[in-house]
Design an enzyme around this catalytic site. Sequence first.
Site, PDB file in Angstrom:
ATOM      1  N   ASP A 186      13.448 -28.650   1.160  1.00 54.47           N
ATOM      2  CA  ASP A 186      12.549 -27.879   2.024  1.00 54.47           C
ATOM      3  C   ASP A 186      11.198 -27.604   1.368  1.00 54.47           C
ATOM      4  OD1 ASP A 186      14.645 -27.780   3.871  1.00 54.47           O
ATOM      5  OD2 ASP A 186      15.450 -25.957   2.958  1.00 54.47           O
TER       6      ASP A 186
ATOM      7  N   LYS B  69       8.395 -31.959   2.443  1.00 53.90           N
ATOM      8  CA  LYS B  69       8.326 -33.414   2.363  1.00 53.90           C
ATOM      9  C   LYS B  69       7.879 -34.015   3.691  1.00 53.90           C
ATOM     10  CE  LYS B  69      12.703 -33.379   1.282  1.00 53.90           C
ATOM     11  NZ  LYS B  69      12.947 -31.958   1.003  1.00 53.90           N
TER      12      LYS B  69
ATOM     13  N   GLY C  55      16.182 -31.428   7.327  1.00 50.90           N
ATOM     14  CA  GLY C  55      15.395 -30.849   8.421  1.00 50.90           C
ATOM     15  C   GLY C  55      13.955 -30.811   7.965  1.00 50.90           C
ATOM     16  N   HIS C  56      13.136 -31.661   8.550  1.00 44.20           N
ATOM     17  CA  HIS C  56      11.736 -31.742   8.142  1.00 44.20           C
ATOM     18  C   HIS C  56      10.857 -31.255   9.288  1.00 44.20           C
ATOM     19  CE1 HIS C  56      13.351 -34.003   4.894  1.00 44.20           C
ATOM     20  NE2 HIS C  56      13.672 -35.047   5.634  1.00 44.20           N
TER      21      HIS C  56
ATOM     22  N   GLN D 141      16.599 -34.125   1.090  1.00 42.98           N
ATOM     23  CA  GLN D 141      17.098 -33.197   0.064  1.00 42.98           C
ATOM     24  C   GLN D 141      16.160 -33.247  -1.152  1.00 42.98           C
ATOM     25  OE1 GLN D 141      19.604 -35.422   1.667  1.00 42.98           O
ATOM     26  NE2 GLN D 141      19.349 -33.811   3.145  1.00 42.98           N
TER      27      GLN D 141
HETATM   28  P1  GDP Z   1      11.171 -30.567   4.088  1.00 36.53           P
HETATM   29  O1  GDP Z   1      12.615 -30.510   4.395  1.00 36.53           O
HETATM   30  O2  GDP Z   1      10.885 -30.817   2.641  1.00 36.53           O
HETATM   31  O3  GDP Z   1      10.413 -31.511   4.978  1.00 36.53           O
HETATM   32  O4  GDP Z   1      10.590 -29.101   4.347  1.00 36.53           O
HETATM   33  P2  GDP Z   1      10.919 -28.160   5.633  1.00 36.53           P
HETATM   34  O5  GDP Z   1      10.184 -28.711   6.796  1.00 36.53           O
HETATM   35  O6  GDP Z   1      12.353 -27.932   5.741  1.00 36.53           O
HETATM   36  O7  GDP Z   1      10.284 -26.774   5.136  1.00 36.53           O
HETATM   37  C1  GDP Z   1       8.934 -26.677   4.779  1.00 36.53           C
HETATM   38  C2  GDP Z   1       8.259 -25.637   5.694  1.00 36.53           C
HETATM   39  O8  GDP Z   1       6.983 -25.317   5.170  1.00 36.53           O
HETATM   40  C3  GDP Z   1       7.983 -26.148   7.102  1.00 36.53           C
HETATM   41  O9  GDP Z   1       8.141 -25.080   7.995  1.00 36.53           O
HETATM   42  C4  GDP Z   1       6.540 -26.623   7.058  1.00 36.53           C
HETATM   43  O10 GDP Z   1       5.897 -26.542   8.314  1.00 36.53           O
HETATM   44  C5  GDP Z   1       5.950 -25.622   6.106  1.00 36.53           C
HETATM   45  N1  GDP Z   1       4.832 -26.085   5.271  1.00 36.53           N
HETATM   46  C6  GDP Z   1       4.685 -27.287   4.649  1.00 36.53           C
HETATM   47  N2  GDP Z   1       3.578 -27.283   3.881  1.00 36.53           N
HETATM   48  C7  GDP Z   1       3.006 -26.061   4.012  1.00 36.53           C
HETATM   49  C8  GDP Z   1       1.866 -25.419   3.423  1.00 36.53           C
HETATM   50  O11 GDP Z   1       1.152 -25.983   2.607  1.00 36.53           O
HETATM   51  N3  GDP Z   1       1.634 -24.114   3.796  1.00 36.53           N
HETATM   52  C9  GDP Z   1       2.425 -23.455   4.685  1.00 36.53           C
HETATM   53  N4  GDP Z   1       2.127 -22.197   4.979  1.00 36.53           N
HETATM   54  N5  GDP Z   1       3.506 -24.012   5.241  1.00 36.53           N
HETATM   55  C10 GDP Z   1       3.805 -25.296   4.903  1.00 36.53           C
HETATM   56  P1  IMO Z   2      15.773 -31.275   3.369  1.00 36.25           P
HETATM   57  O1  IMO Z   2      15.717 -32.787   3.445  1.00 36.25           O
HETATM   58  C1  IMO Z   2      17.730 -27.840   1.567  1.00 36.25           C
HETATM   59  C2  IMO Z   2      22.003 -28.221   0.666  1.00 36.25           C
HETATM   60  C3  IMO Z   2      22.983 -27.377   1.444  1.00 36.25           C
HETATM   61  C4  IMO Z   2      24.066 -27.196   0.392  1.00 36.25           C
HETATM   62  C5  IMO Z   2      24.081 -28.539  -0.324  1.00 36.25           C
HETATM   63  C6  IMO Z   2      25.153 -29.497   0.168  1.00 36.25           C
HETATM   64  O2  IMO Z   2      15.383 -30.588   4.613  1.00 36.25           O
HETATM   65  O3  IMO Z   2      15.071 -30.790   2.154  1.00 36.25           O
HETATM   66  P2  IMO Z   2      25.404 -30.964   2.376  1.00 36.25           P
HETATM   67  O4  IMO Z   2      25.495 -30.573   3.807  1.00 36.25           O
HETATM   68  O5  IMO Z   2      24.278 -31.898   2.072  1.00 36.25           O
HETATM   69  O6  IMO Z   2      26.709 -31.467   1.813  1.00 36.25           O
HETATM   70  O7  IMO Z   2      25.121 -29.578   1.585  1.00 36.25           O
HETATM   71  O8  IMO Z   2      22.795 -29.097  -0.111  1.00 36.25           O
HETATM   72  N1  IMO Z   2      21.085 -29.064   1.491  1.00 36.25           N
HETATM   73  C7  IMO Z   2      19.793 -28.807   1.665  1.00 36.25           C
HETATM   74  N2  IMO Z   2      19.025 -27.781   1.236  1.00 36.25           N
HETATM   75  N3  IMO Z   2      17.164 -28.847   2.256  1.00 36.25           N
HETATM   76  C8  IMO Z   2      17.911 -29.899   2.659  1.00 36.25           C
HETATM   77  O9  IMO Z   2      17.359 -30.989   3.236  1.00 36.25           O
HETATM   78  C9  IMO Z   2      19.290 -29.896   2.404  1.00 36.25           C
HETATM   79  N4  IMO Z   2      20.299 -30.745   2.682  1.00 36.25           N
HETATM   80  C10 IMO Z   2      21.397 -30.224   2.106  1.00 36.25           C
HETATM   81  O10 IMO Z   2      22.418 -26.169   1.852  1.00 36.25           O
HETATM   82  O11 IMO Z   2      23.665 -26.225  -0.529  1.00 36.25           O
HETATM   83 MG    MG Z   3      14.030 -29.171   5.160  1.00 33.31          MG
END
Ligand code: GDP
Ligand code: IMO
Ligand code: MG
Length: 428
Positions: free
Chosen positions: A13, A16, A40-41, A223
């Site tokens: 999270d 990416k 979840g991106h 991840q």
């Molecule tokens: P991912 O799984 O690595 O793609 O990250 P997620 O989407 O799960 O979580 C990142 C969160 O941060 C999302 O809600 C993005 O919209 C938000 N985000 C990403 N870059 C920035 C930033 O530079 N500033 C802020 N405020 N939010 C950001």
């Molecule tokens: P993105 O791509 C954050 C975590 C789960 C748990 C562990 C194992 O959005 O960064 P799983 O269901 O993969 O067997 O769970 O990994 N986990 C993540 N944490 N971002 C993710 O994906 C994750 N995908 C799995 O919370 O701790």
């Molecule tokens: Mg994510």
Amino acid sequence: MPAVVVLGAQWGDEGKGKATDQLSQHVDFSVKYNGGNNAGHTVVVNGEKFALHLIPTGILSPRVNPVIGNGTVIDLKVLFSEIEELEMRGVSCHRLLVSSRAHLVTPYSLCVDEGSEILRGDKAIGTTKRGIGPTYAEKMYRTGLQVQDLFDPEALGEKVTEIARLKNPIIKDVYRLDPPDPVQVTEELLQFSERLRPHVVNTSLILNNALDEGRVVLFEGGQATMLDIDHGTYPYVTSSNCTAGGACTGSGVGPTRIDRVVGVMKAYTTRVGEGPFPTELTGEVGEKLRQLGGEFGATTGRARRTGWFDTVVGRYAVRVNGLTDLVMTKLDILSYFDRIPVCVGYETPSGRTDQMPDYSQDFAAARPIYEEIEGWKGANIEGVRDWHKLPAAAQRYVEYLEEQVGCRISVIGTGASRENAIVRHKLV
Ligand code: GDP
Ligand code: IMO
Ligand code: MG
């Protein structure tokens, strides 16, 4: 710069999705190489928010060919509901390419994920319960189902029956859940086969040919490094190789073809699920970071654990991935704090260290050693796109982290929208 890997450098999270989306104008293929719908991106384009799980974020850019590689695990129900949702919002998915060697998540894996988490009790991993671990386990056990099995119904039926024979006694007698019926499971899988067929190709061949032609391929990690099955905080990890090597095994593109490896990290740290997290803040400050950063999971909606930036993790991610660049996201979120602690090392039972402990007991017991960096409280840096417009203290924070982790920070995130970033060095 034809082949670039973008991956998580912390516990997931990191942003990416946003980082890869930003590069999409310069990219021809974007490849998901590991994981499944545990990812979840979130990507914000023109004020519209998209949450992608199985489909690479490249889908949001018409010029990009999104690819789901062989290293992934696919829940077909989820894939098609994601396709339907995107299409309803005007995003065409006909370009999606899927590897014939990717593995399929079955109801057996979902039951085992659910059942084993319950049985583990206070030792639960805190998985996303998407069947990820059990599907990779089936793959390694050599009883897994691949996408190509969908096109041989008879053999598919036999393989599902075999999985049921091995798994149902455990599901029924150990986990006390209803065992899925193999005939019904086979039928459900076959329902998707004709819809999937036009997307299924030899993705390794296509990607290597594309690279031969000088096209740009971006590998989109799911991840993160600290969740990697080999290099993460085992057993509190996911079940795939999220690190740079996974881009090669998960796509069929060799390491000599990769030109750049980009790690994405937040200006602080978050983690979802169980497992050690040395810089975790459990009190008011942690809650403040969670609220300011909107730190709630895009997949499960769970509150993310929050903490300060950890340079030990940063150095480790640079090392195990061979990072050439970093993208640092969410610098804007830190504008609330007077002074910002940064973890520079740990006190562990084996002594003081600034490197990732090799023994998990040392990491689990690690106490962070902090340096405090002056903040830029009150300065609103949201949406800043020019390095020189950042307050001097914010610049110092970035430069300090850069020096500590030993890798240049090429892009800095200053907001959730696609355009909210400072580009110091172009990545493609
Ligand atoms: P991912 O799984 O690595 O793609 O990250 P997620 O989407 O799960 O979580 C990142 C969160 O941060 C999302 O809600 C993005 O919209 C938000 N985000 C990403 N870059 C920035 C930033 O530079 N500033 C802020 N405020 N939010 C950001
Ligand atoms: P993105 O791509 C954050 C975590 C789960 C748990 C562990 C194992 O959005 O960064 P799983 O269901 O993969 O067997 O769970 O990994 N986990 C993540 N944490 N971002 C993710 O994906 C994750 N995908 C799995 O919370 O701790
Ligand atoms: Mg994510």
